[in-house]
Design a protein around this motif. Structure first.
Motif, PDB file in Angstrom:
ATOM      1  N   GLN A 453       0.829  -1.205   0.000  1.00 38.56           N
ATOM      2  CA  GLN A 453       0.000   0.000   0.000  1.00 38.56           C
ATOM      3  C   GLN A 453       0.865   1.257   0.000  1.00 38.56           C
ATOM      4  OE1 GLN A 453      -2.472  -0.613   3.441  1.00 38.56           O
ATOM      5  NE2 GLN A 453      -3.979  -1.842   2.334  1.00 38.56           N
ATOM      6  N   SER A 454       1.967   1.219   0.764  1.00 40.30           N
ATOM      7  CA  SER A 454       2.861   2.373   0.819  1.00 40.30           C
ATOM      8  C   SER A 454       3.514   2.625  -0.542  1.00 40.30           C
ATOM      9  CB  SER A 454       3.956   2.142   1.876  1.00 40.30           C
ATOM     10  OG  SER A 454       3.391   1.952   3.154  1.00 40.30           O
ATOM     11  N   MET A 455       3.923   1.556  -1.216  1.00 42.02           N
ATOM     12  CA  MET A 455       4.531   1.701  -2.535  1.00 42.02           C
ATOM     13  C   MET A 455       3.520   2.213  -3.564  1.00 42.02           C
ATOM     14  SD  MET A 455       7.780   1.012  -2.420  1.00 42.02           S
ATOM     15  CE  MET A 455       7.630   2.045  -0.957  1.00 42.02           C
ATOM     16  N   THR A 456       2.255   1.817  -3.413  1.00 51.76           N
ATOM     17  CA  THR A 456       1.215   2.317  -4.315  1.00 51.76           C
ATOM     18  C   THR A 456       1.006   3.808  -4.125  1.00 51.76           C
ATOM     19  OG1 THR A 456       0.103   0.160  -4.288  1.00 51.76           O
ATOM     20  CG2 THR A 456      -1.189   2.048  -5.023  1.00 51.76           C
ATOM     21  N   ILE A 457       1.000   4.252  -2.861  1.00 48.55           N
ATOM     22  CA  ILE A 457       0.802   5.676  -2.557  1.00 48.55           C
ATOM     23  C   ILE A 457       1.949   6.519  -3.104  1.00 48.55           C
ATOM     24  CG2 ILE A 457       0.672   7.353  -0.665  1.00 48.55           C
ATOM     25  CD1 ILE A 457      -0.744   5.181   0.978  1.00 48.55           C
ATOM     26  N   SER A 458       3.189   5.989  -2.988  1.00 39.77           N
ATOM     27  CA  SER A 458       4.375   6.783  -3.353  1.00 39.77           C
ATOM     28  C   SER A 458       4.858   6.539  -4.773  1.00 39.77           C
ATOM     29  CB  SER A 458       5.504   6.471  -2.377  1.00 39.77           C
ATOM     30  OG  SER A 458       5.925   5.123  -2.529  1.00 39.77           O
ATOM     31  N   ASP A 459       4.117   5.740  -5.550  1.00 40.33           N
ATOM     32  CA  ASP A 459       4.554   5.378  -6.904  1.00 40.33           C
ATOM     33  C   ASP A 459       5.914   4.694  -6.894  1.00 40.33           C
ATOM     34  OD1 ASP A 459       2.263   6.352  -8.162  1.00 40.33           O
ATOM     35  OD2 ASP A 459       3.089   8.387  -8.261  1.00 40.33           O
ATOM     36  N   GLY A 460       6.136   3.853  -5.886  1.00 37.93           N
ATOM     37  CA  GLY A 460       7.364   3.066  -5.821  1.00 37.93           C
ATOM     38  C   GLY A 460       8.545   3.756  -5.190  1.00 37.93           C
ATOM     39  N   SER A 461       8.358   4.912  -4.567  1.00 38.53           N
ATOM     40  CA  SER A 461       9.471   5.643  -3.955  1.00 38.53           C
ATOM     41  C   SER A 461       9.623   5.263  -2.484  1.00 38.53           C
ATOM     42  CB  SER A 461       9.244   7.147  -4.074  1.00 38.53           C
ATOM     43  OG  SER A 461      10.236   7.856  -3.353  1.00 38.53           O
ATOM     44  N   PHE A 462      10.838   4.865  -2.098  1.00 38.18           N
ATOM     45  CA  PHE A 462      11.105   4.518  -0.703  1.00 38.18           C
ATOM     46  C   PHE A 462      11.237   5.750   0.187  1.00 38.18           C
ATOM     47  CE2 PHE A 462      12.545   0.756  -3.001  1.00 38.18           C
ATOM     48  CZ  PHE A 462      11.987  -0.269  -2.238  1.00 38.18           C
ATOM     49  N   LEU A 463      11.315   6.922  -0.412  1.00 41.81           N
ATOM     50  CA  LEU A 463      11.471   8.150   0.379  1.00 41.81           C
ATOM     51  C   LEU A 463      10.254   8.437   1.243  1.00 41.81           C
ATOM     52  CD1 LEU A 463      13.146  10.529  -2.232  1.00 41.81           C
ATOM     53  CD2 LEU A 463      14.234   9.360  -0.297  1.00 41.81           C
ATOM     54  N   ILE A 464       9.140   7.804   0.926  1.00 40.34           N
ATOM     55  CA  ILE A 464       7.927   8.058   1.698  1.00 40.34           C
ATOM     56  C   ILE A 464       8.107   7.675   3.163  1.00 40.34           C
ATOM     57  CG2 ILE A 464       6.865   5.795   1.256  1.00 40.34           C
ATOM     58  CD1 ILE A 464       4.176   7.267   1.010  1.00 40.34           C
ATOM     59  N   PHE A 465       9.024   6.722   3.428  1.00 41.36           N
ATOM     60  CA  PHE A 465       9.224   6.259   4.803  1.00 41.36           C
ATOM     61  C   PHE A 465      10.024   7.246   5.653  1.00 41.36           C
ATOM     62  CE2 PHE A 465       8.782   2.214   2.384  1.00 41.36           C
ATOM     63  CZ  PHE A 465       7.588   1.793   2.971  1.00 41.36           C
ATOM     64  N   VAL A 466      10.692   8.201   5.005  1.00 44.33           N
ATOM     65  CA  VAL A 466      11.438   9.212   5.764  1.00 44.33           C
ATOM     66  C   VAL A 466      10.826  10.601   5.608  1.00 44.33           C
ATOM     67  CG1 VAL A 466      13.600   7.927   5.688  1.00 44.33           C
ATOM     68  CG2 VAL A 466      13.064   9.543   3.857  1.00 44.33           C
ATOM     69  N   GLU A 467       9.867  10.733   4.717  1.00 40.96           N
ATOM     70  CA  GLU A 467       9.228  12.032   4.505  1.00 40.96           C
ATOM     71  C   GLU A 467       8.110  12.288   5.508  1.00 40.96           C
ATOM     72  OE1 GLU A 467       9.925  12.434  -0.354  1.00 40.96           O
ATOM     73  OE2 GLU A 467       8.002  11.746   0.462  1.00 40.96           O
ATOM     74  N   ARG A 468       7.552  11.219   6.061  1.00 40.45           N
ATOM     75  CA  ARG A 468       6.475  11.378   7.036  1.00 40.45           C
ATOM     76  C   ARG A 468       7.061  11.359   8.446  1.00 40.45           C
ATOM     77  NH1 ARG A 468       0.845   8.747   5.038  1.00 40.45           N
ATOM     78  NH2 ARG A 468       0.976   9.341   2.843  1.00 40.45           N
ATOM     79  N   PRO A 469       6.742  12.355   9.270  1.00 38.66           N
ATOM     80  CA  PRO A 469       7.382  12.482  10.593  1.00 38.66           C
ATOM     81  C   PRO A 469       7.184  11.258  11.487  1.00 38.66           C
ATOM     82  CG  PRO A 469       6.200  14.495  10.011  1.00 38.66           C
ATOM     83  CD  PRO A 469       5.842  13.491   8.982  1.00 38.66           C
ATOM     84  N   ILE A 470       5.953  10.732  11.543  1.00 37.98           N
ATOM     85  CA  ILE A 470       5.706   9.589  12.428  1.00 37.98           C
ATOM     86  C   ILE A 470       6.491   8.373  11.959  1.00 37.98           C
ATOM     87  CG2 ILE A 470       3.950   7.997  13.276  1.00 37.98           C
ATOM     88  CD1 ILE A 470       1.938  10.245  13.200  1.00 37.98           C
ATOM     89  N   ALA A 471       6.478   8.129  10.646  1.00 41.50           N
ATOM     90  CA  ALA A 471       7.209   6.987  10.104  1.00 41.50           C
ATOM     91  C   ALA A 471       8.704   7.127  10.363  1.00 41.50           C
ATOM     92  CB  ALA A 471       6.934   6.856   8.612  1.00 41.50           C
ATOM     93  N   LEU A 472       9.242   8.329  10.169  1.00 40.09           N
ATOM     94  CA  LEU A 472      10.660   8.561  10.426  1.00 40.09           C
ATOM     95  C   LEU A 472      10.986   8.342  11.894  1.00 40.09           C
ATOM     96  CD1 LEU A 472      13.451   9.480   9.484  1.00 40.09           C
ATOM     97  CD2 LEU A 472      12.707  11.856   9.849  1.00 40.09           C
ATOM     98  N   GLY A 473      10.113   8.839  12.778  1.00 46.49           N
ATOM     99  CA  GLY A 473      10.324   8.638  14.214  1.00 46.49           C
ATOM    100  C   GLY A 473      10.324   7.166  14.589  1.00 46.49           C
ATOM    101  N   LEU A 474       9.426   6.387  13.988  1.00 48.80           N
ATOM    102  CA  LEU A 474       9.363   4.954  14.280  1.00 48.80           C
ATOM    103  C   LEU A 474      10.599   4.235  13.756  1.00 48.80           C
ATOM    104  CD1 LEU A 474       5.581   4.291  13.533  1.00 48.80           C
ATOM    105  CD2 LEU A 474       6.707   4.213  15.762  1.00 48.80           C
ATOM    106  N   LEU A 475      11.117   4.659  12.593  1.00 52.69           N
ATOM    107  CA  LEU A 475      12.347   4.061  12.078  1.00 52.69           C
ATOM    108  C   LEU A 475      13.526   4.349  13.006  1.00 52.69           C
ATOM    109  CD1 LEU A 475      12.107   4.779   8.232  1.00 52.69           C
ATOM    110  CD2 LEU A 475      11.936   2.564   9.380  1.00 52.69           C
ATOM    111  N   ILE A 476      13.574   5.564  13.527  1.00 53.81           N
ATOM    112  CA  ILE A 476      14.643   5.915  14.475  1.00 53.81           C
ATOM    113  C   ILE A 476      14.526   5.065  15.743  1.00 53.81           C
ATOM    114  CG2 ILE A 476      15.550   7.755  15.946  1.00 53.81           C
ATOM    115  CD1 ILE A 476      14.739   9.736  13.741  1.00 53.81           C
ATOM    116  N   LEU A 477      13.290   4.894  16.236  1.00 62.55           N
ATOM    117  CA  LEU A 477      13.075   4.056  17.415  1.00 62.55           C
ATOM    118  C   LEU A 477      13.480   2.605  17.142  1.00 62.55           C
ATOM    119  CD1 LEU A 477       9.636   5.329  18.814  1.00 62.55           C
ATOM    120  CD2 LEU A 477      11.903   5.581  19.859  1.00 62.55           C
ATOM    121  N   THR A 478      13.209   2.141  15.929  1.00 63.52           N
ATOM    122  CA  THR A 478      13.602   0.771  15.563  1.00 63.52           C
ATOM    123  C   THR A 478      15.120   0.621  15.624  1.00 63.52           C
ATOM    124  OG1 THR A 478      11.673   0.559  14.111  1.00 63.52           O
ATOM    125  CG2 THR A 478      13.491  -0.980  13.756  1.00 63.52           C
TER     126      THR A 478
END
Length: 501
Positions: A453-478
C-alpha cells in the motif's frame, strides 16, 4: 457505543462462556503445574477448538489458560523447587524455603493472592486505556503501519536466546513462510512447488503446535524424568493460609509490583521474566529486612507473582490497539483472533465493540474463577504434578495430532505438524527461537500489505518512509531498539566472561 459496551460486558454471562473460562483455567493450572509444559503449549493444543465456537467462547477459554498457567508455574516452584515457567524462578527463591519450613500452604496462598491481584490490576488498566489508544492509532496510515511493524519485529531481540542473529534469522524465516501461497496483492502463487495444499498458505495451528509442543515431548522422552514424591502438605491452620494481616501489610507491595508488571507488559518484547525479577528486586530493596529474602519471605512470593500476572493484561494493549503481539503468547492469541474473523488493531473497537468488551468482561471473570478454582483444587494440583511423565506427554502428543487434523480434516496438516515438530526440536537443540519465528509468520502478511500500500501511494518511492514524521520517528526508534538490544547482550557477555575468569 455505550449500549454496545454494556451488552458486551454482559454477553459473557452465559453458561457457554462461563464453562469455557472454567475449562481454560483448569487446563492452564494443570499444564502450568507440570514442569516442562507451559501455558503456550496448552493454548496451542486447544487453539483448534476455537474454530467451532463463537469468539466469546473460544477466546475467553484461551485467556483463562494464559492467566492460570502463570500461577500454575509457581506450584512446582514452591513444592519441588522446579519452576514450571521462567518467571517462577523468583517465586521459588522464597516459596521453596517456606515449604521446607512447613508453610507450603501459606506460600501457595500468597502466590495465588499475588497472581489474582496483579491480574485484576492489569485488566482494569487494559479496559481503561485500550479504547482511547485505539482512537489515536486510527490516525496511522499504511506507511506508519509498516514502520510500526518493523519496530515490533525488534521484539525478537528479547526472546531470541543468547544470539540476536539467530533470533533475527528465525523471524526472517517466519516472514518467508508467510509468503507461501497466493499473494493478497498480485494474486500470484508463490513457493508452492506444485503442491495444491500450499496454495492457501501454511496453516498456523499445525505450525504453532509443531514448533512449541512436539519439541518438548521429544525432549522429555529423551530426558526420562522420574516421578517425584511429595511429603504430605498441611493446608490448614496459620501455616496453611495467608492471613488478612499479612495481606493488608503487603498491599503497597502488591500495588508497586502490579505497576511494574503492567508497564513492562505494555512494552512489546520485554515479557514476564524481567517483570518478575524487577518486582522481586524492588521488594527486597524496600524491605526492612532484606537479608531474610531467599530464606522464606512471604513478600518474596507476593511480589514476583503480582508482577508476572500483571503482564498478561497489559501485554494485550499493543496487540489490541496496534495489532502487534508483544511476545510469543500474544502472537498465538492474535492467531485465535484471526481464526474468529477479528483483526486486532484500532478498528476492532469500532467494528466489533460488543465482542471486544465481552472479552474484557471475561478477563474479570477469569480472575474470580482463577481464585476459586485454584484455591479449591490445591490438593488436585499437588497430585497432578506427581503423574508419570510418559502418561502426560503421550496425552499431549495425541491432542496435538488430533488438533492439527481436525481443522481441515487433512493429513497434510499432520505432515506439517510432524515437519515443524522436527524443525522445532532442531531449533531448540541449537539455540534458535521458535517464538521469533511465530512472530515473524504472523506479522508477515501485515508487513507485506502495508508495504504494498505504501509503494502504491508513493509510486514506488522509498522516500515516503522518511518524509512522514511519524514513520521517520518509528524508524529511528527501531534503530535505537536494535542498538539497545545489541548493547545489552554485549554487556551481559562481557560480565559473563569476567565472572568466569
Amino acid at each position: 457505543m455505550i449500549e454496545q459496551i454494556l451488552a458486551g460486558l454482559l454477553s459473557v454471562l452465559t453458561p457457554e462462556s462461563l464453562g469455557a473460562i472454567a475449562l481454560g483455567i483448569f487446563t492452564g493450572l494443570m499444564f502450568g503445574a507440570i514442569p516442562g509444559i507451559s501455558g503456550i503449549m496448552a493454548i496451542s493444543i486447544l487453539l483448534p477448538m476455537t474454530f467451532y465456537v463463537s469468539p466469546l467462547v473460544g477466546i475467553p477459554m484461551l485467556l483463562g489458560i494464559y492467566k492460570a498457567s502463570m500461577f500454575g508455574g509457581s506450584i512446582t516452584a514452591i513444592l519441588l523447587n522446579t519452576p514450571g515457567a521462567p518467571p517462577a524462578v523468583c517465586t521459588a527463591m522464597d516459596g521453596y524455603p517456606l515449604a521446607r519450613q512447613g508453610k507450603a500452604g501459606k506460600a501457595l496462598n500468597a502466590a495465588l493472592t499475588g497472581s489474582v491481584f496483579g491480574d485484576t490490576f492489569s485488566n482494569i488498566l487494559l479496559i481503561c486505556v485500550a479504547a482511547p489508544l485505539s482512537y489515536l492509532t486510527l490516525k496511522i496510515g499504511p506507511v506508519e503501519q509498516f514502520t510500526l511493524i518493523l519496530l515490533a519485529l525488534t521484539v525478537v531481540g528479547s526472546i531470541s536466546g543468547r544470539s540476536l542473529l539467530k533470533g533475527m534469522s528465525c523471524a526472517g524465516f517466519g516472514l518467508l513462510l508467510a509468503t507461501v501461497g497466493v499473494s493478497a496483492t498480485t494474486g500470484d502463487i508463490r513457493f508452492t512447488f506444485g503442491h495444491d495444499e500450499l496454495v492457501s498458505g501454511i496453516a498456523l495451528i499445525p505450525m504453532v503446535i509443531g514448533l512449541l509442543c512436539l519439541p518438548e515431548v521429544i525432549h522429555q522422552a529423551r530426558a526420562g524424568i522420574r516421578r517425584q514424591v511429595l511429603a504430605k502438605i498441611d493446608l490448614r491452620g496459620e501455616n496453611g493460609r495467608l492471613t488478612w494481616t499479612e495481606f493488608r501489610r503487603n498491599l503497597p507491595l502488591l500495588f508497586r509490583s502490579s505497576i511494574i508488571g503492567s508497564i513492562i507488559g505494555a512494552l512489546p518484547g520485554l515479557g514476564v521474566t524481567p517483570a518478575a525479577y524487577m518486582a522481586y528486586s524492588e521488594a527486597q530493596r524496600t524491605s526492612k529486612t532484606p537479608e531474610k529474602f531467599g530464606k522464606g519471605m512471604v513478600e518474596g512470593v507476593l511480589a514476583p507473582e503480582a508482577a508476572n500476572n500483571a503482564v498478561t493484561g497489559s501485554a494485550m494493549i499493543p496487540m489490541l490497539t496496534l495489532g502487534i503481539p508483544g511476545d510469543d503468547v500474544t502472537a498465538v492469541l492474535m492467531g485465535a483472533f484471526f481464526i474468529q474473523g477479528l483483526s486486532p488493531g484500532p478498528n476492532i473497537f469500532f467494528e466489533h465493540t460488543e465482542v471486544v468488551y465481552g472479552i474484557f468482561g471475561s478477563l474479570i471473570i477469569c480472575d474470580i474463577l482463577l481464585y476459586v478454582i485454584a484455591k479449591a483444587g490445591f490438593n488436585v494440583w499437588i497430585r497432578i504434578i506427581q503423574l508419570p511423565r510418559h502418561v502426560i506427554f503421550s496425552g499431549v502428543t495425541v491432542f496435538a495430532v488430533v488438533g492439527a487434523y481436525s481443522i481441515n480434516q487433512s493429513l497434510f496438516d499432520v505432515v506439517c505438524l510432524i515437519c515443524f515438530g522436527v524443525l522445532g526440536y532442531g531449533m531448540r537443540r541449537f539455540g534458535y527461537s521458535a517464538g521469533a519465528m511465530i512472530i515473524g509468520f504472523i506479522l508477515g502478511p501485515l508487513l507485506e500489505r502495508a508495504f504494498d500500500q505504501s509503494m502504491t501511494i508513493s509510486d514506488g518511492s522509498f522516500l515516503i518512509f522518511v518524509e512522514r514524521p511519524i514513520a521517520l520517528g518509528l524508524l529511528i526508534l527501531t534503530a535505537l531498539s536494535v542498538a539497545s538490544v545489541i548493547h545489552v547482550r554485549l554487556r551481559n557477555a562481557r560480565f559473563a566472561k569476567m565472572a568466569q575468569s
